[in-house]
Design an enzyme around this catalytic site. Structure first.
Site, PDB file in Angstrom:
ATOM      1  N   ASP A  27       0.838  -1.532  -0.321  1.00 10.96           N
ATOM      2  CA  ASP A  27       0.121  -0.255  -0.388  1.00 10.96           C
ATOM      3  C   ASP A  27       0.893   1.099  -0.027  1.00 10.96           C
ATOM      4  O   ASP A  27       0.361   2.234   0.752  1.00 10.96           O
ATOM      5  CB  ASP A  27      -1.310  -0.156   0.890  1.00 10.96           C
ATOM      6  CG  ASP A  27      -1.783  -1.014   0.930  1.00 10.96           C
ATOM      7  OD1 ASP A  27      -2.117  -1.687   0.556  1.00 10.96           O
ATOM      8  OD2 ASP A  27      -2.759  -1.317   2.049  1.00 10.96           O
ATOM      9  N   LYS A 132      -6.810  -4.976  -3.319  1.00  9.35           N
ATOM     10  CA  LYS A 132      -7.432  -5.542  -1.845  1.00  9.35           C
ATOM     11  C   LYS A 132      -8.375  -4.474  -1.018  1.00  9.35           C
ATOM     12  O   LYS A 132      -7.914  -3.393  -0.984  1.00  9.35           O
ATOM     13  CB  LYS A 132      -6.474  -5.809  -0.548  1.00  9.35           C
ATOM     14  CG  LYS A 132      -5.367  -4.492  -0.613  1.00  9.35           C
ATOM     15  CD  LYS A 132      -4.345  -5.231   0.560  1.00  9.35           C
ATOM     16  CE  LYS A 132      -3.361  -4.276   1.476  1.00  9.35           C
ATOM     17  NZ  LYS A 132      -4.173  -3.532   2.373  1.00  9.35           N
ATOM     18  N   LYS A 135      -7.343  -4.687   5.260  1.00 12.36           N
ATOM     19  CA  LYS A 135      -6.581  -4.358   5.367  1.00 12.36           C
ATOM     20  C   LYS A 135      -5.308  -5.031   5.447  1.00 12.36           C
ATOM     21  O   LYS A 135      -3.989  -5.620   4.979  1.00 12.36           O
ATOM     22  CB  LYS A 135      -6.398  -4.595   6.834  1.00 12.36           C
ATOM     23  CG  LYS A 135      -7.118  -3.329   7.582  1.00 12.36           C
ATOM     24  CD  LYS A 135      -6.600  -1.706   6.594  1.00 12.36           C
ATOM     25  CE  LYS A 135      -8.325  -1.138   7.398  1.00 12.36           C
ATOM     26  NZ  LYS A 135      -8.073   0.576   6.487  1.00 12.36           N
ATOM     27  N   VAL A 160       2.964   0.581   4.547  1.00 10.17           N
ATOM     28  CA  VAL A 160       2.429   0.493   4.906  1.00 10.17           C
ATOM     29  C   VAL A 160       0.906   0.654   5.972  1.00 10.17           C
ATOM     30  O   VAL A 160       0.956   0.405   4.943  1.00 10.17           O
ATOM     31  CB  VAL A 160       2.428   2.348   5.208  1.00 10.17           C
ATOM     32  CG1 VAL A 160       3.708   3.090   4.570  1.00 10.17           C
ATOM     33  CG2 VAL A 160       1.840   2.750   3.547  1.00 10.17           C
ATOM     34  N   CYS A 165      -1.983  -2.128   8.267  1.00 15.60           N
ATOM     35  CA  CYS A 165      -1.823  -3.506   7.094  1.00 15.60           C
ATOM     36  C   CYS A 165      -0.849  -3.984   7.058  1.00 15.60           C
ATOM     37  O   CYS A 165      -1.108  -5.779   6.436  1.00 15.60           O
ATOM     38  CB  CYS A 165      -2.131  -2.913   5.515  1.00 15.60           C
ATOM     39  SG  CYS A 165      -3.787  -1.298   4.913  1.00 15.60           S
ATOM     40  N   GLN A 205       8.732 -13.214  22.081  1.00 15.83           N
ATOM     41  CA  GLN A 205       8.148 -15.122  22.364  1.00 15.83           C
ATOM     42  C   GLN A 205       8.458 -15.712  21.035  1.00 15.83           C
ATOM     43  O   GLN A 205       7.954 -16.667  20.781  1.00 15.83           O
ATOM     44  CB  GLN A 205       6.632 -14.804  22.609  1.00 15.83           C
ATOM     45  CG  GLN A 205       5.526 -13.339  22.996  1.00 15.83           C
ATOM     46  CD  GLN A 205       3.982 -14.141  23.187  1.00 15.83           C
ATOM     47  OE1 GLN A 205       3.364 -14.821  23.287  1.00 15.83           O
ATOM     48  NE2 GLN A 205       3.386 -13.017  22.930  1.00 15.83           N
TER      49      GLN A 205
HETATM   50  N1  TIU Z   1      -2.731   0.248   4.416  1.00 17.69           N
HETATM   51  C1  TIU Z   1      -2.741   0.848   5.477  1.00 17.69           C
HETATM   52  O1  TIU Z   1      -2.394   0.069   6.327  1.00 17.69           O
HETATM   53  N2  TIU Z   1      -4.198   0.816   5.827  1.00 17.69           N
HETATM   54  C2  TIU Z   1      -4.587   2.531   6.392  1.00 17.69           C
HETATM   55  O2  TIU Z   1      -5.834   2.944   6.804  1.00 17.69           O
HETATM   56  N3  TIU Z   1      -3.726   2.656   7.294  1.00 17.69           N
HETATM   57  C3  TIU Z   1      -3.696   3.374   8.408  1.00 17.69           C
HETATM   58  O3  TIU Z   1      -2.898   3.478   9.307  1.00 17.69           O
HETATM   59  N4  TIU Z   1      -4.935   4.032   8.189  1.00 17.69           N
END
Ligand code: TIU
Length: 229
Positions: A27, A132, A135, A160, A165, A205
């Protein structure tokens, strides 16, 4: 000659195996990284994510050079929002929600400028891009089948955001039997605390969800793997 290179990672060395390893880039879209996109509409400081771009650029280049499968994902929805449940649609400031007009087109909608990957990390011809709705990159996509068909067992996780995600996808991958190494400086969060704790949660862990190492450690390992070809 061995087809495996051990990456010095937390909590233990991670086996990078030729022909069985893929790099997943999650993403890295304008909507999450640029001011005026979806990430900012949720109240986030998107500048926090930009530090990820240079090391991730270098890691992707090293993976390509080593012949590692590179797969990109994009979070987003059909223009009619038929794949976006109300529980997700109702997030963020009213008038700046998924499907609403934004600085880069309709927010998080497939085909819009903001939905696409930033120029610096654009996929090259032949690389797979997974669209997709959730998340996690395994939910409602063909990712598991693509990886299984390619004989992949080891995943390098980047992108990110770390705690959303990247975590969701790493957890999904874990339950499907993949070994995951999260590359610490190639994942980013809007929240410094979540970045730190999110990475700790992966390797705690005894590596409950996987391994963690930085790009300065992973890139030479990729180069060593490429040298063995
Ligand atoms: N790709 C992803 O992490 N989507 C989100 O909406 N992330 C946020 O941190 N909001």
């Amino acid at each position: 000659m061995s087809d495996t290179v051990q990456v010095l990672a937390e909590p233990s060395p991670f086996p990078l195996i030729a022909g069985k390893t893929a790099l997943i880039v999650i993403d890295m879209q304008r909507d999450f990284l640029l001011p005026g996109g979806f990430g900012e509409s949720l109240g986030n400081d998107v500048g926090q994510l930009l530090a990820v771009v240079p090391p991730l650029q270098a890691l992707i280049e090293a993976a390509r050079a080593a012949g590692i499968l590179v797969i990109h994902t994009r979070e987003g929805h059909e223009p009619d929002l038929s794949d976006c449940p109300p529980a997700k649609l109702n997030r963020g400031a009213p008038s700046k929600r998924i499907g609403d007009p934004g600085k880069y087109g309709r927010i998080l909608i497939r085909g819009e400028y903001g939905h696409d990957i930033i120029d610096e990390l654009a996929p090259v011809d032949g690389e797979i891009v997974i669209d997709k709705p959730g998340k996690g990159a395994f939910y409602a996509t063909g990712l598991h089948g693509i990886l299984a068909d390619a004989g992949i067992t080891q995943l390098l996780m980047t992108g990110v955001t770390t705690e959303v995600c990247v975590h969701t996808t790493t957890r999904e991958a874990n339950d499907r039997g993949y070994e995951c190494l999260v590359v610490s400086d190639c994942v980013g969060s809007y929240f410094p605390d979540f970045q730190k704790i999110g990475l700790e949660m992966i390797a705690a862990q005894g590596g409950i969800f996987g391994w963690v190492a930085d790009s300065a450690t992973v890139i030479p390992a990729l180069e060593a793997l490429g040298d063995q070809r």
